[in-house]
Design an enzyme around this catalytic site. Structure first.
Site, PDB file in Angstrom:
ATOM      1  N   GLY A  74       0.820  -1.201   0.000  1.00 47.08           N
ATOM      2  CA  GLY A  74       0.000   0.000   0.000  1.00 47.08           C
ATOM      3  C   GLY A  74       0.850   1.245   0.000  1.00 47.08           C
ATOM      4  N   GLU A  90      -0.871   0.706  -6.036  1.00 44.10           N
ATOM      5  CA  GLU A  90       0.172   0.392  -5.060  1.00 44.10           C
ATOM      6  C   GLU A  90       0.519  -1.100  -5.051  1.00 44.10           C
ATOM      7  OE1 GLU A  90       2.204   2.075  -3.169  1.00 44.10           O
ATOM      8  OE2 GLU A  90       1.428   4.098  -3.397  1.00 44.10           O
ATOM      9  N   GLU A  94       4.270  -2.539  -5.957  1.00 39.55           N
ATOM     10  CA  GLU A  94       5.081  -3.234  -4.956  1.00 39.55           C
ATOM     11  C   GLU A  94       5.198  -4.736  -5.167  1.00 39.55           C
ATOM     12  OE1 GLU A  94       3.891  -2.149  -0.987  1.00 39.55           O
ATOM     13  OE2 GLU A  94       4.190  -0.018  -1.391  1.00 39.55           O
ATOM     14  N   PRO A 109      -6.726   6.036  11.967  1.00 40.98           N
ATOM     15  CA  PRO A 109      -5.880   7.239  11.905  1.00 40.98           C
ATOM     16  C   PRO A 109      -4.448   6.873  12.278  1.00 40.98           C
ATOM     17  CG  PRO A 109      -7.263   7.291  13.856  1.00 40.98           C
ATOM     18  CD  PRO A 109      -7.658   6.063  13.084  1.00 40.98           C
ATOM     19  N   GLU A 144      10.964  -7.692  -0.075  1.00 40.97           N
ATOM     20  CA  GLU A 144      10.739  -9.137  -0.124  1.00 40.97           C
ATOM     21  C   GLU A 144       9.239  -9.419  -0.066  1.00 40.97           C
ATOM     22  OE1 GLU A 144      11.798 -13.026   2.720  1.00 40.97           O
ATOM     23  OE2 GLU A 144      12.249 -11.011   3.430  1.00 40.97           O
TER      24      GLU A 144
END
Length: 175
Positions: A74, A90, A94, A109, A144
């Site tokens: 993310g 994202e 990744e 939050p 990884e």
């Protein structure tokens, strides 16, 4: 003593004067031109990615903060992007994976430490699916790829506070 979230900002972004003072607990005001800036959180996404076997794909962080610890794929949302688009982007950046059936779970939050600056965020968590993890590879902020069963998740293995909290909440909902 609470430090104002905009304590590092002393110059007005409109007129450039060093006249930016606290207005209230979440804003600053320029005493020269009257501009008021409200400090609202940035939005970020994080994804619990499941394959058909029910396993989860995690990543190991390649960079600070919390380098070397586990994380969920993310990151920050881009301008003009909805949360679901950010999740797809994202995860692709990744892991190289194309997710489907992306479902919003909850938000938490957070304060994300970035080079000595505290970025207040609202982290939006999703559960997403892929057929398998065969083509997954670590890229961008991921060092990884790590595959685990949801039951074996340990919140202490995750370096960022909101992710630890999300893993704990996720585990409680699947048990």
């Amino acid at each position: 003593m609470n430090i104002h979230p905009l304590h590092q900002f002393v110059y007005c972004p409109v007129c450039g004067r060093k006249s930016f003072v606290e207005n209230d607990e979440k804003s600053k005001k320029c005493i020269n031109c009257g501009f008021v800036y409200y400090y609202n959180p940035s939005a970020a996404v994080a994804c619990f990615i499941k394959n058909k076997k029910g396993e989860l794909l995690l990543v190991r962080r390649a960079k600070e903060p919390a380098q070397g610890t586990l994380d969920l794929p993310g990151g920050f949302m881009d301008r003009y992007e909805c949360a679901e688009e950010a999740a797809y982007r994202e995860v692709k950046e990744e892991t190289g994976l194309e997710i489907h059936d992306c479902r919003y779970l909850f938000s938490i939050p957070n304060i994300y430490p970035y080079k000595g600056f505290e970025v207040h965020t609202v982290d939006l968590f999703f559960e997403c699916h892929v057929d398998d993890f065969g083509k997954a590879h670590a890229a961008d902020d991921a060092a990884e790829i790590v595959i685990q069963k949801p039951s074996s998740l340990s919140p202490e293995d995750f370096g960022l506070g909101s992710i630890r909290n999300a893993v704990q909440k996720y585990k409680q909902n699947i048990e």
